[in-house]
Write an enzyme that holds these catalytic residues in place. Structure first.
Site, PDB file in Angstrom:
ATOM      1  N   ARG A   1       1.216  -5.326  -5.012  1.00  0.00           N
ATOM      2  CA  ARG A   1       1.491  -6.475  -4.139  1.00  0.00           C
ATOM      3  C   ARG A   1       1.671  -7.657  -5.084  1.00  0.00           C
ATOM      4  O   ARG A   1       0.734  -8.022  -5.780  1.00  0.00           O
ATOM      5  CB  ARG A   1       0.323  -6.704  -3.170  1.00  0.00           C
TER       6      ARG A   1
ATOM      7  N   ARG B   1      -5.113  -1.958   8.867  1.00  0.00           N
ATOM      8  CA  ARG B   1      -5.071  -3.430   8.693  1.00  0.00           C
ATOM      9  C   ARG B   1      -5.301  -4.135  10.027  1.00  0.00           C
ATOM     10  O   ARG B   1      -6.342  -3.884  10.637  1.00  0.00           O
ATOM     11  CB  ARG B   1      -3.733  -3.844   8.064  1.00  0.00           C
TER      12      ARG B   1
ATOM     13  N   ASP C   1       2.753  -0.424  11.698  1.00  0.00           N
ATOM     14  CA  ASP C   1       2.648  -1.747  12.327  1.00  0.00           C
ATOM     15  C   ASP C   1       3.932  -2.581  12.223  1.00  0.00           C
ATOM     16  O   ASP C   1       3.894  -3.795  12.397  1.00  0.00           O
ATOM     17  CB  ASP C   1       1.475  -2.525  11.710  1.00  0.00           C
TER      18      ASP C   1
ATOM     19  N   THR D   1       4.459   2.693   5.494  1.00  0.00           N
ATOM     20  CA  THR D   1       3.045   2.275   5.562  1.00  0.00           C
ATOM     21  C   THR D   1       2.309   3.172   6.548  1.00  0.00           C
ATOM     22  O   THR D   1       2.871   3.528   7.595  1.00  0.00           O
ATOM     23  CB  THR D   1       2.885   0.797   5.989  1.00  0.00           C
TER      24      THR D   1
ATOM     25  N   ASP E   1       0.114   2.295   8.415  1.00  0.00           N
ATOM     26  CA  ASP E   1      -0.347   1.491   9.558  1.00  0.00           C
ATOM     27  C   ASP E   1       0.555   1.592  10.786  1.00  0.00           C
ATOM     28  O   ASP E   1       0.123   1.275  11.899  1.00  0.00           O
ATOM     29  CB  ASP E   1      -0.466   0.011   9.158  1.00  0.00           C
TER      30      ASP E   1
ATOM     31  N   GLY F   1       0.841  -1.206   0.000  1.00  0.00           N
ATOM     32  CA  GLY F   1       0.000   0.000   0.000  1.00  0.00           C
ATOM     33  C   GLY F   1       0.870   1.248   0.000  1.00  0.00           C
ATOM     34  O   GLY F   1       1.809   1.341   0.783  1.00  0.00           O
TER      35      GLY F   1
ATOM     36  N   ASP G   1       5.416  -4.933   5.861  1.00  0.00           N
ATOM     37  CA  ASP G   1       5.978  -6.262   6.164  1.00  0.00           C
ATOM     38  C   ASP G   1       5.952  -7.199   4.959  1.00  0.00           C
ATOM     39  O   ASP G   1       6.852  -8.023   4.796  1.00  0.00           O
ATOM     40  CB  ASP G   1       5.324  -6.892   7.402  1.00  0.00           C
TER      41      ASP G   1
HETATM   42  O1  F6P Z   1      -1.332  -1.324   4.627  1.00  0.00           O
HETATM   43  C1  F6P Z   1      -1.890  -0.116   4.221  1.00  0.00           C
HETATM   44  C2  F6P Z   1      -3.370  -0.265   4.012  1.00  0.00           C
HETATM   45  O2  F6P Z   1      -3.899   0.983   3.612  1.00  0.00           O
HETATM   46  C3  F6P Z   1      -4.149  -0.820   5.210  1.00  0.00           C
HETATM   47  O3  F6P Z   1      -4.401   0.158   6.191  1.00  0.00           O
HETATM   48  C4  F6P Z   1      -5.376  -1.350   4.531  1.00  0.00           C
HETATM   49  O4  F6P Z   1      -5.965  -2.388   5.290  1.00  0.00           O
HETATM   50  C5  F6P Z   1      -4.863  -1.861   3.230  1.00  0.00           C
HETATM   51  O5  F6P Z   1      -3.637  -1.193   2.982  1.00  0.00           O
HETATM   52  C6  F6P Z   1      -5.771  -1.647   2.061  1.00  0.00           C
HETATM   53  O6  F6P Z   1      -5.219  -2.260   0.953  1.00  0.00           O
HETATM   54  P1  F6P Z   1      -5.728  -2.034  -0.525  1.00  0.00           P
HETATM   55  O7  F6P Z   1      -5.167  -0.730  -1.008  1.00  0.00           O
HETATM   56  O8  F6P Z   1      -5.177  -3.186  -1.277  1.00  0.00           O
HETATM   57  O9  F6P Z   1      -7.219  -1.984  -0.487  1.00  0.00           O
END
Ligand code: F6P
Length: 328
Positions: free
Chosen positions: A77, A176, A134, A130, A132, A16, A108
């Site tokens: 990803r 997340r 995290d 990120t 997050d 992300g 991660d």
């Molecule tokens: O890891 C960053 C993040 O924005 C999280 O907070 C969220 O759960 C996820 O990515 C959303 O992913 P995507 O952009 O694939 O919907």
């Protein structure tokens, strides 16, 4: 100038996106020039390495991006990179372009990719990027501050209309499986209650009681912040309706939290981390993650970084308990 252990490196952004990634890319390029290293941009995350989506960066490609959200290198990803076949293709690309080290900016998932590549002898340095926050080895990940400020701005706006209509608002914040963003934003917004995945939810104790307490104190609007990893805002709204008779309005902030011009904190942290990552490669270090600990930029082993689990700062959790269920 010290003699660098590597002559050519690649930089990529993966997972992300997060505000400040561009500042990190710029810093990696500029630091590389400083160390006399060639710097290539790898586009679309680990997929770029599989598909030879690689271009040389120059002064122009990284000019005036320190203030821009998103990532000029694009992000993805990569499922293919998790396979041995994909990793072998990536190694072949490194050989083809003479890439002797990689700076991988992401979360991660990105670092798991880095671990895989390191088995083939290609040194990788990870930079935590990120919203997050995290990643356990570091107190800070690029993008968190901007995302938090974006969420705070939105919630402040919501509060205006909730106050006028004496309503209850349930706001779902990203993160997340982590509650860092929600916890931080909840403290900053003076939320009535905050729900995070790190704590088991008891709706009566954690939400309904807090709304009742605020009501008894004479308040007529309530702001509930929920981390996406804890519960859905719709579910929380239903529970509030059942428990209090209120008719809450639901807002899912979603991807808006990932955009926007990075804050000073994100720009500066990204720049420090970007410089440090290239310094690591120049010094012959491999498979490390750049971290901020107690204000210092340091590096830790990737495997070690991935093994650690991050908990909420105990003081943040304590503070939150003491601050909620009193007013709005
Ligand atoms: O890891 C960053 C993040 O924005 C999280 O907070 C969220 O759960 C996820 O990515 C959303 O992913 P995507 O952009 O694939 O919907």
């Amino acid at each position: 100038m010290m003699k660098s252990a590597v002559k050519r490196i690649g930089v990529l952004t993966s997972g992300g996106d997060a505000p400040g990634m561009n500042a990190a890319v710029r810093a990696v390029y500029r630091a590389a020039v400083n160390f006399g290293i060639d710097c290539l941009g790898i586009y679309r995350g680990w997929n770029g390495l599989i598909n030879s989506d690689v271009r040389r960066l120059d002064q122009n490609s990284v000019s005036h991006i320190i203030n821009r959200g998103g990532t000029i290198l694009y992000s993805a990803r990569s499922k293919e990179f998790m396979t041995e076949e994909g990793q072998k293709k990536a190694v072949a690309t490194c050989k083809l372009f003479g890439i002797e080290g990689i700076v991988a900016i992401g979360g991660d998932g990105t670092f798991r990719g880095a671990m895989a590549l390191s088995k083939y002898g290609i040194p990788v340095i990870g930079i935590p990027g990120t919203i997050d926050n995290d990643i356990s080895c570091t107190g800070y990940t690029i993008g968190f501050d901007t995302a938090a400020n974006t969420a705070i701005e939105c919630i402040d706006k919501l509060r205006d209309t909730m106050q006028s209509h004496e309503r209850c608002s349930v706001v779902e914040v990203m993160g997340r499986n982590a509650g860092y963003l929600a916890n931080y934003v909840g403290i900053a917004c003076g939320a009535t209650a905050v729900l995070v995945p790190e704590e088991t939810i008891d709706y009566e104790r954690d939400v309904i009681e807090k709304i009742r307490a605020a009501r008894l104190n004479g308040f007529t609007h309530y702001m509930i912040v929920v981390a996406e990893g804890a519960a859905s805002a719709m579910e929380v709204a239903e529970k509030i309706k059942e428990g209090t008779g209120l008719d809450p309005r639901v807002t899912v902030l979603g991807h808006i939290q990932r955009g926007g011009s990075p804050t000073a904190r994100d720009r500066v942290t990204a720049t420090r981390m970007g410089y440090y990552a290239v310094k690591c490669l120049a010094e012959g270090k491999a498979n490390r993650v750049v971290c901020v600990q107690s204000g210092d930029v340091i590096d830790v082993d990737i495997q070690e970084a991935l093994n650690m689990t991050k908990t909420l700062y105990p003081l943040d959790a304590e503070t939150l308990h003491a601050m909620t269920g009193i007013d709005s």
